[in-house]
Design a protein around this motif. Structure first.
Motif, mmCIF file in Angstrom:
data_model
loop_
_atom_site.group_PDB
_atom_site.id
_atom_site.type_symbol
_atom_site.label_atom_id
_atom_site.label_comp_id
_atom_site.label_asym_id
_atom_site.label_seq_id
_atom_site.Cartn_x
_atom_site.Cartn_y
_atom_site.Cartn_z
ATOM 1 N N UNK A 22 8.259 -1.624 -14.998
ATOM 2 C CA UNK A 22 7.346 -2.542 -15.673
ATOM 3 C C UNK A 22 6.543 -3.397 -14.694
ATOM 4 N N UNK A 23 7.059 -3.571 -13.475
ATOM 5 C CA UNK A 23 6.435 -4.485 -12.512
ATOM 6 C C UNK A 23 5.419 -3.808 -11.600
ATOM 7 N N UNK A 24 5.354 -2.479 -11.611
ATOM 8 C CA UNK A 24 4.507 -1.764 -10.652
ATOM 9 C C UNK A 24 3.672 -0.689 -11.342
ATOM 10 N N UNK A 25 2.675 -0.206 -10.609
ATOM 11 C CA UNK A 25 1.826 0.880 -11.094
ATOM 12 C C UNK A 25 2.052 2.172 -10.327
ATOM 13 N N UNK A 26 2.726 2.113 -9.186
ATOM 14 C CA UNK A 26 2.994 3.327 -8.412
ATOM 15 C C UNK A 26 4.201 4.061 -8.994
ATOM 16 N N UNK A 27 4.324 5.370 -8.743
ATOM 17 C CA UNK A 27 5.457 6.130 -9.287
ATOM 18 C C UNK A 27 6.801 5.629 -8.761
ATOM 19 N N UNK A 28 7.764 5.565 -9.665
ATOM 20 C CA UNK A 28 9.126 5.160 -9.343
ATOM 21 C C UNK A 28 10.069 6.339 -9.559
ATOM 22 N N UNK A 29 10.907 6.618 -8.566
ATOM 23 C CA UNK A 29 11.980 7.598 -8.707
ATOM 24 C C UNK A 29 13.262 6.828 -8.978
ATOM 25 N N UNK A 30 13.946 7.160 -10.056
ATOM 26 C CA UNK A 30 15.174 6.472 -10.430
ATOM 27 C C UNK A 30 16.402 7.240 -9.980
ATOM 28 N N UNK A 31 17.458 6.514 -9.672
ATOM 29 C CA UNK A 31 18.719 7.112 -9.230
ATOM 30 C C UNK A 31 19.620 7.331 -10.439
ATOM 31 N N UNK B 62 0.756 -1.242 0.000
ATOM 32 C CA UNK B 62 0.000 0.000 0.000
ATOM 33 C C UNK B 62 0.786 1.292 0.000
ATOM 34 N N UNK B 63 2.084 1.229 -0.233
ATOM 35 C CA UNK B 63 2.859 2.464 -0.302
ATOM 36 C C UNK B 63 2.600 3.146 -1.642
ATOM 37 N N UNK B 64 2.509 4.490 -1.653
ATOM 38 C CA UNK B 64 2.103 5.187 -2.878
ATOM 39 C C UNK B 64 3.228 5.470 -3.862
ATOM 40 N N UNK B 65 4.476 5.266 -3.455
ATOM 41 C CA UNK B 65 5.609 5.537 -4.346
ATOM 42 C C UNK B 65 6.828 4.784 -3.847
ATOM 43 N N UNK B 66 7.848 4.685 -4.708
ATOM 44 C CA UNK B 66 9.100 4.041 -4.310
ATOM 45 C C UNK B 66 10.264 4.672 -5.062
ATOM 46 N N UNK B 67 11.446 4.320 -4.622
ATOM 47 C CA UNK B 67 12.689 4.865 -5.170
ATOM 48 C C UNK B 67 13.636 3.692 -5.403
#
Length: 290
Positions: free
Chosen positions: A73-82, A35-40
């Motif tokens: 490709x594996x998720x629907x939540x926003x991803x921040x890339x390094x 249930x987290x809304x975003x990830x990095x």
């Protein structure tokens, strides 16, 4: 909404988003499932996971981009890339921003460290001169504008590590200029106490990100405390990788003693990986039933 628009909407909320950081597609999938809304995508953790080596600039741009693409490709939540230092001069920064946007990232982080970069909570960090640091963010913002003209979008997360070598005043001055140039999120790495964290949030505009490394230099405050100080995102870059490594080491040591440690059962494991979804979708095709 696309990924960037979704992230902008999240950042407009009056809260501090807890952001567990992923290192591969599976860890990102688990973050979304909980249930987290975003990830990095943590560079430290991704380097450890993908090449089994420390985050000291050893992974190439292509390897990092491939990892980000697999995660997005594996998720629907926003991803921040390094995006590290942008992998070269200002034109390389533009290519990096474009690549991360095409890979599906909602945002990309560009920092002012001298290449090869280092983890923000390890010794030996150095930053480039102000002019080069500003050129990197200016180039990132220019590429964001080009992408928008073509119907794309990505947010720019601007990071400075100047606190370590030049003090907090310099770090805040750099971050303020990053904001003036158009960065969407500001990240002053490794403040050493609550007073420094408070200054960062009070003196800088827009969304600020805190980076919480267990055992690192920055105080490990509660989410409520971080929100009160003024942070909009609290990143936890190593929590999941450390937990996974500890569980694997524990299991390996138990197996040496011919023991079977407690672990996730096979039913839940299959479900979280996506077997149930796959089988349900495949039932709609007659050929899959043969």
């Amino acid at each position: 909404m696309n990924a960037a628009a979704t992230l902008r909407a999240l950042l407009a909320q009056d809260t501090c988003h807890t952001m567990p950081c992923c290192f591969d597609a599976l860890s990102a999938r688990l973050i979304q499932q909980e249930g987290y809304p975003l990830t990095f995508m943590s560079g430290f953790a991704a380097s450890a996971s993908r090449i089994g080596a420390p985050d000291l600039g050893l992974m190439s741009y292509g390897e990092v981009l491939d990892q980000a693409r697999n995660i997005a490709d594996a998720i629907d939540i926003p991803l921040i890339g390094d995006g590290d230092t942008g992998y070269g001069n200002a034109m390389n920064v533009r290519r990096t921003v474009a690549g991360f946007a095409k890979a599906g990232c909602a945002s990309v982080m560009i920092e002012d460290q001298l290449a090869p970069k280092r983890c923000g909570h390890t010794p030996g960090k150095a930053v480039v001169a102000r002019e080069e640091a500003f050129d990197r963010i200016r180039a990132a913002v220019d590429e964001r504008a080009r992408l928008r003209d073509q119907g794309g979008d990505i947010l720019i997360l601007a990071r400075t590590d100047a606190r370590h070598e030049h003090g907090l005043d310099e770090a805040i001055a750099r971050a303020a200029e990053f904001a003036r140039l158009g960065a969407d999120i500001l990240f002053v790495e490794a403040p050493k106490n609550v007073e420094e964290m408070t200054r960062i949030c009070a003196e800088l505009p827009g969304t600020k990100m805190a980076n919480i490394v267990e055992g690192g230099e920055t105080p490990d405050l509660t989410n409520a405390e971080l929100h009160e100080i003024g942070y909009g995102i609290a990143a936890y870059p190593l929590s999941l990788m450390a937990a996974a490594m500890q569980a694997m080491v524990t299991s390996l040591r138990a197996m040496k003693q011919d023991q079977r440690p407690r672990q996730m059962d096979f039913v839940e494991l299959r479900q979280r990986i996506g077997f149930d979804e796959y089988y349900k979708a495949s039932e709609t095709y007659a050929s899959s039933k043969r």
